[in-house]
Each structure stands twice: as C-alpha cells, then as structure tokens.
Design a protein around this motif. Structure first.
Motif, mmCIF file in Angstrom:
data_model
loop_
_atom_site.group_PDB
_atom_site.id
_atom_site.type_symbol
_atom_site.label_atom_id
_atom_site.label_comp_id
_atom_site.label_asym_id
_atom_site.label_seq_id
_atom_site.Cartn_x
_atom_site.Cartn_y
_atom_site.Cartn_z
ATOM 1 N N HIS A 55 -5.566 -2.366 -0.192
ATOM 2 C CA HIS A 55 -5.912 -2.317 -1.617
ATOM 3 C C HIS A 55 -6.859 -1.161 -1.909
ATOM 4 O O HIS A 55 -6.769 -0.517 -2.965
ATOM 5 C CB HIS A 55 -6.526 -3.641 -2.061
ATOM 6 C CG HIS A 55 -5.532 -4.742 -2.242
ATOM 7 N ND1 HIS A 55 -4.531 -4.693 -3.196
ATOM 8 C CD2 HIS A 55 -5.375 -5.925 -1.589
ATOM 9 C CE1 HIS A 55 -3.805 -5.792 -3.128
ATOM 10 N NE2 HIS A 55 -4.290 -6.562 -2.161
ATOM 11 N N GLU A 88 -6.239 1.956 -4.515
ATOM 12 C CA GLU A 88 -7.111 2.118 -5.688
ATOM 13 C C GLU A 88 -7.774 3.485 -5.766
ATOM 14 O O GLU A 88 -7.977 4.006 -6.861
ATOM 15 C CB GLU A 88 -8.193 1.036 -5.664
ATOM 16 C CG GLU A 88 -7.658 -0.376 -5.886
ATOM 17 C CD GLU A 88 -8.687 -1.437 -5.530
ATOM 18 O OE1 GLU A 88 -9.845 -1.050 -5.203
ATOM 19 O OE2 GLU A 88 -8.348 -2.632 -5.556
ATOM 20 N N ARG A 89 -8.130 4.085 -4.610
ATOM 21 C CA ARG A 89 -8.905 5.325 -4.626
ATOM 22 C C ARG A 89 -7.981 6.545 -4.664
ATOM 23 O O ARG A 89 -7.113 6.707 -3.799
ATOM 24 C CB ARG A 89 -9.811 5.407 -3.392
ATOM 25 C CG ARG A 89 -10.871 4.355 -3.361
ATOM 26 C CD ARG A 89 -11.950 4.599 -4.431
ATOM 27 N NE ARG A 89 -12.730 3.392 -4.650
ATOM 28 C CZ ARG A 89 -13.743 3.008 -3.914
ATOM 29 N NH1 ARG A 89 -14.104 3.737 -2.872
ATOM 30 N NH2 ARG A 89 -14.391 1.897 -4.201
#
Length: 604
Positions: free
Chosen positions: A372, A376-377
């Motif tokens: 995750h 996300e980054r």
C-alpha cells in the motif's frame, strides 16, 4: 620386652618440658600460617573470578563487538593498532584501482572501501594503464562475487592477467599489490593465499575497515588476510564516496547478510547473519545524496525487505514480523524493531522528487502495508523484484524457499490488485538438484502466467558450504541445464516483449541517464518500472504548455511518448521536462495516432 628395655634410654627426657602455653603457641603459629595461605589463595581466586565476570565475553572476541558496551552506538570505532605507527597506515598518495564484479551490493562495498582508504591518503585511479607511470607502490583491488561459478572463474582469469602485469613491472618501481575483497576472499582464502599465491591482501565483506593495516602488512612483504564475519558490522558511520560516471543514481546499503539459508545460496556463509543499519544513518545519507542532486536512490540488502532496526529502545517491542500470506521461514519469528515499511515511509518523505527503489527483496517479506505504501507514494517506484527461482512446488521445497507455486501466484495477484501499474522482475535457476522435465515445464508456465519485463536467469552451479552441497545431488547434466536455461530465456523474452508492447502509445516519465551506448545521437533513461527507454537527443519544452525549448541533460525527468518496444527496451520521443511532483504517466495515445508497423519494429 627385652627389646623395649634396650630402647628405653633413647626416650629418656633430660630437660624440662616447656610450658603448655608455649607448645600451644608454637603449634598455633604453624596453623595460622597455613590458614593465611589458604585465605590468600581464596582471595586470589575470588579476584580472578571477579575480573573474569566483569571482563569480555566470547561475543567480544567476534570482530565488530565493542568491548565497552557503554560506547555510543554512533561513535566511530577505534582503528588503532599498537604495533603499527600511524605513518605506516597512510597511503601517501598511492594510486588504488578498483574492479567490481557481481551484484549492486558489491558496487556499494567498493565505495565503502574507497571511503576508508581515501581518509588514509590514498588516491583513486579509473584506469589500470596509469599503474605503470607512478613510482609509488600501487594497489589493485578486486571486489568479488561467489554466488555463481562463472563469476569466480572470471576473477581467477583476471588474477592471472594481473599477476603477469605485476611481474613485468619495472624493477625501479615499488611492487604492485593485488587484493581480493568481498565474498570470494572469504570463501577461497586458502586457495588464494597458499595454493595459487596470486594475491597480497584478502579482506572479507566485514573487514574493509582493516584495509589500511592489511596494506601496511603487505608493504612489509607479507600476505595479509582478514575474513572474519561480524555480528554487528553495517558500516553505518562510513559515508560512501560515490564514483559512478552517471552520478544521478546512487545505492544505499541498509542491511547486510541473510538468514534465509536457501539450500543453493552461499550468501549466508560469505556475508554472515542479517543485521540492519540504524535508520538515522540511512536517512542522513539519503539527505546528503538529495543535496548533491541525486535523483534516484536504491536501497540495498541481501534480503532488503527484511530490514529490522533494533538500535534504539523505542524500537523494541513484542510485535512479530509480518510475512506475505502463505509464506514461512526456517528461523523463528522475529519480534520488535523498526520494519522495512517504516524505513521506506521515512526515506520517501526526504525529497518527493527523488525516486526510491530497493533490491533484492524476498517474496516472503511483502506484507500489505509495504504494498500500500508503494502504491500511495509517487516517488516509490512501482517496480518490484520478485525472485521466484522455480515454478515447481517440489523444487521450491528442495530449495528451502518457504513457499509453494500457489502461494507465489497469490502474492503476484495481490500485488497487481494493490499496485495496478506494477512492473515485475524475477530470478530463475535452471537445472537445480532433482529438477525433472515436468518441474521445468512448470517454471515455463509460471513465467507465462506472471508476465515479467526483466529477468535474471542462470543455470545452477553447486556451491560449497551450502545445504545443497551437503545434502543434495547435482544430478541434472550440464547440457540439460543449458537447454532448459535457453528455453526459459526464450519464453521470458516473449513475455517481456508482450508486456512492453502494452506500453506503446503511453507517455512515460523517464529519468535521463545520458547518451545511449549505441548512438551519440540518442539519449537513454529509465521509467518508473525500470525499463530502458531510448529517444533522440532533441531540445524539448520546459513544460507541456510552454513555447520555449531547452536541451535535455542527465538527471532530468522527461516525459517520453513510447513509439515501439522489444523485450529489452522501449523507444520513443521526448515531449517535455517534468518532475515527480507533477508527473503524467500512462497517457494513452488515441488509436489514430498509433505508430505504423515499421516504427514499432525499430530496434534501439
């Protein structure tokens, strides 16, 4: 009785007995003396026991274990040697030449070794031909790999060449010193020092701090060796000196060693047990690299995603390390520590415009929180190296990998679900002990099912010290290994070309590395998914909507429209400069703008 009478005069007392007190006093004096002796001995023993209990333990005799446990964790260890003066440890501007073989960990080790020697006054040369023009004693250091037999044979051949060069060196020059660093030094120390006598210095992966002393000993005409493995050495306080010609990418070692003990792998025996570098030193190095203009940082480790920092009390705890679902290890569950997801989170926050990669991971260490975070980054690359080694559960068990084919495929599906645009790469070994034709076919089917775009494939070679060497039989003929390897490579390339072809028409953000090796008219760089992209050297717009144009330089982020693809690279045309903060990825080109068939088949 007559006999006793004749003896009687002998026992006649001719003087008075002394007073009883005097007799008793004389007797007690002897007894006191004996008691005092016993007491002294007891005091000596007690004193020895006290010194023994407060002195160093066995662990303190293992290299890297500080005898004074109160020493600060970040305090630089002492490098003094009482029998060598500081002057003898200095390089005095002598030239040192490095050759690096094997994995990126060895590239990082080279920079660590160079950092240590540079502080002692050595100078580095990038060309071996310079060695003969200097009067000073020069040093050639080979940073070596023992993972595969072919890599070792390459180094043996190179040693023969260097030894011949050393013998031809002019008599007016001081002798050239040859050193072996890294895994091969630890594994083949006896052959290198005693049988072949080709080297002057041997330094294992945990002995680079000792290089100045080893070279000083070699200058005295003796062979010098230190291949001790450490339980703690991470070189956390040694800041590498980056010497790469394309200085916009850098490698940062975050942990060393491996605990997995896969049956084919020699790494645990040449690099020792896992130990992680303190997070504060990693963050410091990444900040320094960002300040220097580095645009891509790759975190390194033999099992990089099993990182677990226990250097500070707040990291202690009882939480068990999480594994990928369906995976297990041969060692007991580890508890506490700052985990890989924590480190990845902190590193990615340092500079949003610096790409973060990591290698080489183990599939068992991909809990959902890591996946995750990658999704996300923006600056954590959507590319995961996922070494499979085999597609057969039976062979995977013999390899002691800790998972089945089904568990591996479940992990792949989970990764693709959480990170839809992910690019996958892998490692495969052909012809492992006991591998049948059916096992080989299962590997081919796994390659087809997953769809990798990058792969590292090798025929199995038995390594001494490993579990396979002691317990298994290397029973697959060489010609069968080679045939199976070639079949794996063929299928891998077919699938990679299919995966890469899906990117035709998209716009990729490319980090420019420099000129293409094949043409000075082209530039090359890499996508987020670690695919090589080649495109013409042309001026581009500063922004997609701007009118002014500028030349492209190494270290720039550029939006490139992909026009063609093969199994190893993409080809396209640069559109404009860009950044990670405002990247545009996978912008699909309308069907009418698709390149024609001739362009699509263009080779890089």
């Amino acid at each position: 009785m007559e006999y006793l009478r004749t003896l009687k005069p002998i026992f006649t007392v001719t003087q008075h007995w002394p007073p009883l007190s005097r007799i008793q006093a004389r007797y007690c004096s002897k007894l006191a003396s004996a008691v005092d002796t016993v007491r002294e001995k007891k005091k000596t023993v007690d004193k020895f026991k006290s010194r023994l209990s407060s002195g160093p333990s066995f662990q303190d005799f293992i290299k890297g274990r500080p005898a004074n446990r109160s020493r600060a964790a970040d305090e630089e260890p002492s490098e003094k040697h009482d029998y060598l003066s500081e002057g003898l440890l200095m390089g005095n501007s002598r030239k040192v030449y490095f050759e690096t073989y094997g994995c990126q960990m060895n590239v990082n080790d080279t920079e660590i070794a160079w950092s240590i020697l540079q502080k002692k006054g050595y100078q580095r040369t990038a060309h071996l031909s310079e060695m003969c023009v200097y009067l000073q004693a020069d040093v050639v250091l080979l940073v070596t790999c023992s993972v595969r037999e072919k890599a070792e044979q390459t180094i043996w051949n190179r040693l023969q060449q260097l030894t011949a060069m050393k013998r031809k060196r002019l008599k007016t020059h001081m002798p050239m010193k040859i050193g072996i660093l890294g895994c091969m030094a630890e594994r083949l120390k006896m052959e290198l020092l005693e049988r072949e006598k080709l080297v002057d210095v041997l330094a294992g992966p945990d002995a680079y701090r000792d290089l100045p002393r080893l070279l000083a000993v070699a200058d005295g005409g003796q062979q010098a060796c230190n291949v001790l493995l450490s339980l703690e050495e991470t070189y956390a306080d040694v800041m590498p000196v980056y010497h790469a010609p394309r200085g916009h990418s850098a490698f940062v070692s975050i942990m060393r060693g491996c605990d997995n003990m896969c049956s084919y792998c020699i790494v645990p025996f040449t690099r020792g047990r896992e130990r992680s570098r303190p997070v504060r030193s990693i963050l410091e190095e990444v900040r320094m690299l960002s300040d220097q203009g580095v645009k891509e940082v790759t975190l390194l480790g033999q099992n990089v995603n099993s990182y677990r920092d226990m250097s500070e009390e707040q990291f202690f705890g009882s939480d068990a390390t999480k594994l990928s679902r369906g995976f297990k290890t041969i060692y007991q569950t580890k508890r506490g520590g700052l985990r890989f997801s924590d480190l990845l989170d902190q590193v990615s926050r340092i500079d949003p415009d610096v790409r973060i990669r990591f290698t080489s991971p183990h599939p068992k260490d991909f809990p959902d929180e890591v996946l995750h975070l990658i999704a996300e980054r923006r600056n954590i690359c959507k590319q995961i190296h996922l070494p499979a080694q085999s597609g057969s559960s039976r062979v995977l068990k013999a390899m002691r990998r800790g998972y089945t084919r089904e568990a591996y495929l479940d992990l792949v599906r989970n990764i693709k679900q959480i990170i839809p645009d992910v690019s996958l790469s892998s490692d495969f070994i052909s012809g492992f002990c006991g591998e049948t034709e059916d096992d080989h076919q299962q590997t081919l089917s796994l390659i087809r099912e997953v769809g990798y775009n990058v792969g590292f494939l090798f025929a199995y070679s038995m390594r001494k010290k490993t579990h396979a060497f002691h317990r298994l039989q290397d029973d697959v003929p060489v010609e069968v290994k080679q045939r199976r390897l070639e079949e794996c490579i063929t299928v891998f390339r077919e699938e990679a070309e299919r995966v890469n072809a899906a990117l035709i028409g998209s716009t990729q953000l490319v980090l420019v590395e420099g000129e293409s090796k094949r043409s000075a008219e082209d530039l090359c760089g890499r996508t987020d998914g670690n695919m090589k992209v080649i495109f013409p050297k042309e001026d581009v717009h500063v922004q997609p909507t701007a009118f002014s144009t500028v030349p492209i330089s190494a270290g720039d982020y550029v939006l490139v429209k992909i026009l063609s693809a093969n199994s190893q690279s993409l080809r396209g045309r640069a559109l404009s400069l860009n950044s990670l903060r405002a990247r545009e990825v996978h912008c699909r080109t309308p069907p009418e703008d698709q390149p024609d068939e001739h362009v699509a088949q263009t080779q890089p």
